[in-house]
Write an enzyme that holds these catalytic residues in place. Structure first.
Site, PDB file in Angstrom:
ATOM      1  N   ARG A 113       0.821  -1.216   0.000  1.00  0.00           N
ATOM      2  CA  ARG A 113       0.000   0.000   0.000  1.00  0.00           C
ATOM      3  C   ARG A 113       0.851   1.260   0.000  1.00  0.00           C
ATOM      4  O   ARG A 113       0.453   2.274  -0.575  1.00  0.00           O
ATOM      5  CB  ARG A 113      -0.931   0.002   1.207  1.00  0.00           C
ATOM      6  CG  ARG A 113      -2.058  -0.981   1.014  1.00  0.00           C
ATOM      7  CD  ARG A 113      -3.010  -0.928   2.176  1.00  0.00           C
ATOM      8  NE  ARG A 113      -4.179  -1.737   1.899  1.00  0.00           N
ATOM      9  CZ  ARG A 113      -4.900  -2.313   2.840  1.00  0.00           C
ATOM     10  NH1 ARG A 113      -4.577  -2.177   4.106  1.00  0.00           N
ATOM     11  NH2 ARG A 113      -5.960  -3.020   2.527  1.00  0.00           N
ATOM     12  N   GLY A 155     -13.380  -3.499  -0.102  1.00  0.00           N
ATOM     13  CA  GLY A 155     -14.749  -2.973  -0.051  1.00  0.00           C
ATOM     14  C   GLY A 155     -15.021  -1.917  -1.113  1.00  0.00           C
ATOM     15  O   GLY A 155     -16.105  -1.896  -1.714  1.00  0.00           O
ATOM     16  N   LYS A 187     -19.244 -17.429   0.356  1.00  0.00           N
ATOM     17  CA  LYS A 187     -20.687 -17.290   0.564  1.00  0.00           C
ATOM     18  C   LYS A 187     -21.368 -16.475  -0.517  1.00  0.00           C
ATOM     19  O   LYS A 187     -20.834 -15.468  -0.975  1.00  0.00           O
ATOM     20  CB  LYS A 187     -20.945 -16.580   1.893  1.00  0.00           C
ATOM     21  CG  LYS A 187     -20.538 -17.385   3.093  1.00  0.00           C
ATOM     22  CD  LYS A 187     -20.727 -16.551   4.323  1.00  0.00           C
ATOM     23  CE  LYS A 187     -20.443 -17.360   5.577  1.00  0.00           C
ATOM     24  NZ  LYS A 187     -20.427 -16.484   6.748  1.00  0.00           N
ATOM     25  N   GLY A 215      -9.599  -8.884  -2.168  1.00  0.00           N
ATOM     26  CA  GLY A 215      -8.777  -9.706  -1.286  1.00  0.00           C
ATOM     27  C   GLY A 215      -8.238 -11.017  -1.811  1.00  0.00           C
ATOM     28  O   GLY A 215      -7.102 -11.092  -2.286  1.00  0.00           O
TER      29      GLY A 215
HETATM   30  P1  AMP Z   1     -14.666 -14.584   0.303  1.00  0.00           P
HETATM   31  O1  AMP Z   1     -13.983 -13.820   1.389  1.00  0.00           O
HETATM   32  O2  AMP Z   1     -16.133 -14.724   0.479  1.00  0.00           O
HETATM   33  O3  AMP Z   1     -14.269 -14.088  -1.073  1.00  0.00           O
HETATM   34  O4  AMP Z   1     -14.144 -16.051   0.433  1.00  0.00           O
HETATM   35  C1  AMP Z   1     -12.819 -16.435   0.208  1.00  0.00           C
HETATM   36  C2  AMP Z   1     -12.608 -17.762   0.836  1.00  0.00           C
HETATM   37  O5  AMP Z   1     -13.495 -18.690   0.291  1.00  0.00           O
HETATM   38  C3  AMP Z   1     -11.230 -18.322   0.626  1.00  0.00           C
HETATM   39  O6  AMP Z   1     -10.545 -18.294   1.836  1.00  0.00           O
HETATM   40  C4  AMP Z   1     -11.485 -19.742   0.160  1.00  0.00           C
HETATM   41  O7  AMP Z   1     -10.698 -20.686   0.827  1.00  0.00           O
HETATM   42  C5  AMP Z   1     -12.945 -19.956   0.498  1.00  0.00           C
HETATM   43  N1  AMP Z   1     -13.565 -21.000  -0.334  1.00  0.00           N
HETATM   44  C6  AMP Z   1     -13.542 -21.121  -1.656  1.00  0.00           C
HETATM   45  N2  AMP Z   1     -14.166 -22.252  -2.038  1.00  0.00           N
HETATM   46  C7  AMP Z   1     -14.584 -22.878  -0.917  1.00  0.00           C
HETATM   47  C8  AMP Z   1     -15.263 -24.095  -0.645  1.00  0.00           C
HETATM   48  N3  AMP Z   1     -15.628 -24.899  -1.634  1.00  0.00           N
HETATM   49  N4  AMP Z   1     -15.528 -24.408   0.636  1.00  0.00           N
HETATM   50  C9  AMP Z   1     -15.131 -23.597   1.629  1.00  0.00           C
HETATM   51  N5  AMP Z   1     -14.490 -22.436   1.437  1.00  0.00           N
HETATM   52  C10 AMP Z   1     -14.220 -22.074   0.177  1.00  0.00           C
END
Ligand code: AMP
Length: 420
Positions: free
Chosen positions: A35, A400, A221, A377
């Protein structure tokens, strides 16, 4: 509107809002200075022109002034990267700071102490009792908004020109990221190089889109990505939804997902999004098969299965070969690509193959002339892990802020300067 290249900073003092919110270890050593390096071109151009800079930033989420979040910890590194001895003001406002700012000569730089040591920076009241009444909360909010005006005016008073180069906080209407701009006329407020590059990259994807446009949304999610998915459905030709959200979709359509991650309260939403995609003529691409594991660990036993036939005791941690083929073919034929979120648990080497394949395909499409934006991220961590960061068109520094731009929101930090 002025730009970094059109503006001559000679003899001028610039207040530059940067995002120096870098990670520090327990000995206050910077563990990742990305950064700081990202803001160097802007700061150097001002100094080169013969201007001086007053650098403002936040660090962490302090509740008041505390050494733990002092920007003095990063002063040596900032000096080193700028190639000048940067001065430090141990308080971002006050008569001493005013004097230091006033005494700056061309080519000199002053780093202010953490702006968030003052509640006025964020404009949120501090120290409110948990059981505060609505009335007390409202009056505390009003009080901080009042003092925020004075605080903002003081920050603005140090400089002839305001430069915002803090993309990471551009979605916040804080004193130094947005409100301060009101104290400068249109010819004396501008975007730094970093912020301008971020805006240009997002607009190239979302507004001046060359088709086909493919977005790959992964992560854990669906709930955290709903607004983005909705907005993207109006813009993209192909939408690849992968990662953990795969299983919410699979379950919504009657699949057996074993122990895979799922949001049971989002099954209706998943069905609704599939309908919406159909109505809008978007090619929605979901994973059909998964690399499954018998526990959430790199060393788990593995197998492959249809996403709708995962045995109990097993969970999907990456896409399978069929999905990999499906995804990469779509990506390779795209002219505009947006990637947010890994398609599997890429942190585990045994489950990073899908994300690596996606990353490879993006690199290949980029080589053939596509514009690719990677941001938010974890996908940045992905391209870094695979050594692809310099083989895609743009890697965003914003979390964000980037997501809000993709959601179609107007960011306060951007609006404050260009009016929209
Ligand atoms: P997010 O912060 O929502 O973008 O989520 C990122 C995280 O999702 C990463 O740390 C990944 O390890 C996790 N992720 C991706 N695919 C899966 C999965 N099939 N099951 C559990 N976690 C997952």
């Amino acid at each position: 509107m002025q730009t970094m290249d059109s503006f001559n900073f000679a003899g001028k003092k610039a207040f530059v809002r940067v995002d120096f919110n870098v990670p520090l270890d327990e000995n206050f050593h910077i563990t990742d200075d990305t950064r700081i390096r990202a803001a160097v071109p802007t700061l150097k151009k001002i100094l080169r022109d013969g201007g001086s800079v007053i650098i403002g930033s936040h660090l962490g989420r302090p509740k008041g002034a505390t050494d733990k979040f002092s920007l003095r910890h990063i002063l040596p590194r900032v000096s080193e990267l700028l190639g000048v001895d940067v001065q430090f003001a141990g308080d971002c406002i006050g008569s001493e700071t005013e004097a230091k700012a006033a005494a700056l000569r061309p080519g000199e730089a002053l780093l202010l102490e953490n702006l968030r040591f003052y509640a006025e920076e964020e404009g949120k009241p501090r120290g409110l009792a948990e059981n505060a009444t609505e009335e007390e909360t409202a009056s505390a909010k009003k009080a901080v908004k009042e003092t925020q005006k004075e605080f903002t005016k003081k920050l603005a008073s140090y400089a002839d020109v305001y430069v915002n180069d803090a993309f990471g906080t551009a979605h916040r209407a804080h004193a130094s990221t947005a409100l301060i701009a009101d104290h400068f006329d249109a010819e004396h407020k501008l975007f730094g190089y970093l912020l301008q590059n971020e805006i240009t990259a997002v607009e190239k994807v979302m507004k001046d889109t060359e088709r086909p446009f493919t977005a790959i949304m992964g992560g854990s999610k669906v709930s955290s990505k709903i607004e983005i998915i909705r907005n993207l459905l109006d813009k993209v030709d192909n939408l690849i939804l992968a990662g953990g959200m795969t299983y919410t979709f699979a379950k919504a359509f009657g699949g057996n997902i074993g122990d895979s991650i799922v949001e049971n309260d989002k099954l209706d939403l998943a069905r609704e999004l599939v309908e919406m995609a159909k109505e809008k003529g978007v090619n929605l691409v979901l994973a059909t098969d998964a690399k499954i594991a018998d526990s959430f660990s790199n060393d788990a036993k593995t197998n492959f299965a249809s996403v709708k036939e995962i045995p109990n005791g097993w969970e999907g941690l990456d896409i399978g070969p069929e999905s990999e083929k499906l995804f990469t073919e779509v990506i390779r034929n795209s002219k505009t690509i947006l990637w947010n979120g890994p398609v599997g648990v890429f942190e585990f080497d045994n489950f990073d193959r899908g994300s690596r394949a996606v990353s490879d395909a993006i690199v290949e499409a980029t080589r053939k002339g596509a514009f690719s934006l990677v941001g938010g991220g974890d996908s940045v961590a992905c391209v870094n892990k695979f050594g692809h960061a310099d083989q895609v068109s743009y890697v965003s520094t914003g979390g964000g802020a980037l997501l809000e731009m993709i959601e179609g929101k107007v960011l306060p930090g951007i609006k404050a300067i260009r009016g929209y």
